[in-house]
Motif scaffolding. Structure first.
Motif, PDB file in Angstrom:
ATOM      1  N   SER A  60       0.837  -1.193   0.000  1.00 44.36           N
ATOM      2  CA  SER A  60       0.000   0.000   0.000  1.00 44.36           C
ATOM      3  C   SER A  60       0.876   1.248   0.000  1.00 44.36           C
ATOM      4  O   SER A  60       1.867   1.313   0.728  1.00 44.36           O
ATOM      5  CB  SER A  60      -0.906  -0.003   1.233  1.00 44.36           C
ATOM      6  OG  SER A  60      -1.714   1.144   1.258  1.00 44.36           O
ATOM      7  N   VAL A  61       0.478   2.210  -0.814  1.00 40.61           N
ATOM      8  CA  VAL A  61       1.192   3.472  -0.913  1.00 40.61           C
ATOM      9  C   VAL A  61       0.174   4.595  -0.769  1.00 40.61           C
ATOM     10  O   VAL A  61      -0.865   4.579  -1.424  1.00 40.61           O
ATOM     11  CB  VAL A  61       1.921   3.594  -2.272  1.00 40.61           C
ATOM     12  CG1 VAL A  61       2.529   4.972  -2.444  1.00 40.61           C
ATOM     13  CG2 VAL A  61       2.986   2.526  -2.421  1.00 40.61           C
ATOM     14  N   VAL A  81      -0.126  -6.833  -6.688  1.00 39.35           N
ATOM     15  CA  VAL A  81      -1.089  -5.732  -6.643  1.00 39.35           C
ATOM     16  C   VAL A  81      -0.663  -4.745  -5.562  1.00 39.35           C
ATOM     17  O   VAL A  81      -0.368  -5.129  -4.436  1.00 39.35           O
ATOM     18  CB  VAL A  81      -2.516  -6.248  -6.371  1.00 39.35           C
ATOM     19  CG1 VAL A  81      -3.489  -5.092  -6.209  1.00 39.35           C
ATOM     20  CG2 VAL A  81      -2.963  -7.174  -7.488  1.00 39.35           C
ATOM     21  N   LEU A  82      -0.635  -3.486  -5.920  1.00 43.64           N
ATOM     22  CA  LEU A  82      -0.272  -2.409  -5.013  1.00 43.64           C
ATOM     23  C   LEU A  82      -1.474  -1.485  -4.875  1.00 43.64           C
ATOM     24  O   LEU A  82      -2.027  -1.029  -5.878  1.00 43.64           O
ATOM     25  CB  LEU A  82       0.919  -1.638  -5.578  1.00 43.64           C
ATOM     26  CG  LEU A  82       1.390  -0.424  -4.806  1.00 43.64           C
ATOM     27  CD1 LEU A  82       2.014  -0.852  -3.488  1.00 43.64           C
ATOM     28  CD2 LEU A  82       2.386   0.358  -5.628  1.00 43.64           C
ATOM     29  N   LEU A  99       3.588   0.963   3.038  1.00 39.27           N
ATOM     30  CA  LEU A  99       3.190   0.005   4.069  1.00 39.27           C
ATOM     31  C   LEU A  99       3.468  -1.430   3.640  1.00 39.27           C
ATOM     32  O   LEU A  99       3.198  -1.807   2.491  1.00 39.27           O
ATOM     33  CB  LEU A  99       1.697   0.137   4.365  1.00 39.27           C
ATOM     34  CG  LEU A  99       1.240   1.460   4.958  1.00 39.27           C
ATOM     35  CD1 LEU A  99      -0.278   1.501   5.020  1.00 39.27           C
ATOM     36  CD2 LEU A  99       1.826   1.662   6.327  1.00 39.27           C
ATOM     37  N   THR A 100       3.979  -2.200   4.587  1.00 41.55           N
ATOM     38  CA  THR A 100       4.162  -3.635   4.418  1.00 41.55           C
ATOM     39  C   THR A 100       3.448  -4.298   5.584  1.00 41.55           C
ATOM     40  O   THR A 100       3.841  -4.094   6.735  1.00 41.55           O
ATOM     41  CB  THR A 100       5.659  -4.016   4.451  1.00 41.55           C
ATOM     42  OG1 THR A 100       6.333  -3.316   3.420  1.00 41.55           O
ATOM     43  CG2 THR A 100       5.847  -5.501   4.255  1.00 41.55           C
ATOM     44  N   PRO A 101       2.387  -5.077   5.315  1.00 38.74           N
ATOM     45  CA  PRO A 101       1.649  -5.699   6.415  1.00 38.74           C
ATOM     46  C   PRO A 101       2.558  -6.538   7.314  1.00 38.74           C
ATOM     47  O   PRO A 101       3.365  -7.321   6.833  1.00 38.74           O
ATOM     48  CB  PRO A 101       0.624  -6.586   5.708  1.00 38.74           C
ATOM     49  CG  PRO A 101       0.498  -6.014   4.342  1.00 38.74           C
ATOM     50  CD  PRO A 101       1.836  -5.429   4.012  1.00 38.74           C
ATOM     51  N   ASP A 107       7.929   6.395   5.872  1.00 34.04           N
ATOM     52  CA  ASP A 107       7.524   7.701   5.359  1.00 34.04           C
ATOM     53  C   ASP A 107       8.732   8.353   4.699  1.00 34.04           C
ATOM     54  O   ASP A 107       9.795   8.470   5.323  1.00 34.04           O
ATOM     55  CB  ASP A 107       7.029   8.592   6.492  1.00 34.04           C
ATOM     56  CG  ASP A 107       5.733   8.104   7.107  1.00 34.04           C
ATOM     57  OD1 ASP A 107       4.868   8.952   7.336  1.00 34.04           O
ATOM     58  OD2 ASP A 107       5.577   6.897   7.349  1.00 34.04           O
ATOM     59  N   LEU A 108       8.551   8.767   3.469  1.00 39.27           N
ATOM     60  CA  LEU A 108       9.619   9.443   2.736  1.00 39.27           C
ATOM     61  C   LEU A 108       9.172  10.850   2.371  1.00 39.27           C
ATOM     62  O   LEU A 108       8.030  11.058   1.965  1.00 39.27           O
ATOM     63  CB  LEU A 108       9.946   8.689   1.445  1.00 39.27           C
ATOM     64  CG  LEU A 108      10.400   7.239   1.571  1.00 39.27           C
ATOM     65  CD1 LEU A 108      10.576   6.625   0.195  1.00 39.27           C
ATOM     66  CD2 LEU A 108      11.687   7.150   2.373  1.00 39.27           C
ATOM     67  N   VAL A 109      10.074  11.799   2.508  1.00 44.03           N
ATOM     68  CA  VAL A 109       9.835  13.141   1.994  1.00 44.03           C
ATOM     69  C   VAL A 109       9.941  13.050   0.478  1.00 44.03           C
ATOM     70  O   VAL A 109      10.846  12.392  -0.044  1.00 44.03           O
ATOM     71  CB  VAL A 109      10.884  14.137   2.549  1.00 44.03           C
ATOM     72  CG1 VAL A 109      10.827  15.464   1.808  1.00 44.03           C
ATOM     73  CG2 VAL A 109      10.687  14.329   4.030  1.00 44.03           C
ATOM     74  N   VAL A 110       9.025  13.698  -0.221  1.00 44.11           N
ATOM     75  CA  VAL A 110       9.081  13.738  -1.679  1.00 44.11           C
ATOM     76  C   VAL A 110       9.582  15.110  -2.092  1.00 44.11           C
ATOM     77  O   VAL A 110       8.971  16.135  -1.785  1.00 44.11           O
ATOM     78  CB  VAL A 110       7.697  13.466  -2.307  1.00 44.11           C
ATOM     79  CG1 VAL A 110       7.779  13.581  -3.828  1.00 44.11           C
ATOM     80  CG2 VAL A 110       7.176  12.101  -1.894  1.00 44.11           C
ATOM     81  N   VAL A 111      10.709  15.110  -2.784  1.00 42.59           N
ATOM     82  CA  VAL A 111      11.258  16.342  -3.334  1.00 42.59           C
ATOM     83  C   VAL A 111      10.608  16.524  -4.706  1.00 42.59           C
ATOM     84  O   VAL A 111      10.594  15.596  -5.512  1.00 42.59           O
ATOM     85  CB  VAL A 111      12.796  16.260  -3.449  1.00 42.59           C
ATOM     86  CG1 VAL A 111      13.361  17.514  -4.086  1.00 42.59           C
ATOM     87  CG2 VAL A 111      13.421  16.018  -2.073  1.00 42.59           C
TER      88      VAL A 111
END
Length: 132
Positions: A60-61, A81-82, A99-101, A107-111
């Protein structure tokens, strides 16, 4: 006249990702990702392929809905499947949550893709060092 041979450009652009060092304590931010575009369907497979294997299979993203254009609720990445989720919370406009169950959340900062290299470098370093 001799010409110098140039190596061919990489078939897949290098992943621009900087992760925080592993530690025993949880961190609010686990690193930074600098995608090349706002095309999530093109960018996510490269990101997921470059993550550490110890993170497990991301299922999950969650991205910020105001930053990324609308897309499907699911996509197929490496025959898995994502699930794609969009969050409109103003508290995390520049992050992506992976997420990985049973294993964890990262959590990543997106530049922003249009950020210059000179500006992106310090942002990514600060995120990896926990200074965001």
């Amino acid at each position: 006249m001799a010409t110098a041979l140039q190596p061919p450009p990489p078939s897949h652009p290098l992943l621009r990702l900087r992760l925080a060092p592993r530690g025993n304590l949880p961190r609010p931010i686990d690193g930074a990702w600098w995608p090349r575009s706002y095309d999530l369907l093109a960018e996510l497979p490269r990101l997921l392929a470059g993550l550490p294997r110890t993170w497990g299979h991301i299922t999950s993203v969650t991205v910020n809905g105001a930053t990324w254009p609308a897309g499907p609720g699911r996509m197929l990445v490496a025959n898995q499947v994502l699930r794609l989720r969009r969050n409109l919370a103003p508290s995390a406009p520049h992050t992506i949550v992976l997420l990985t169950p049973g294993q964890g959340r990262w959590d990543l900062v997106v530049v922003a893709p249009d950020t210059t290299e000179e500006a992106a470098g310090p942002l990514m370093a600060a995120a990896a060092d926990g200074d965001v």
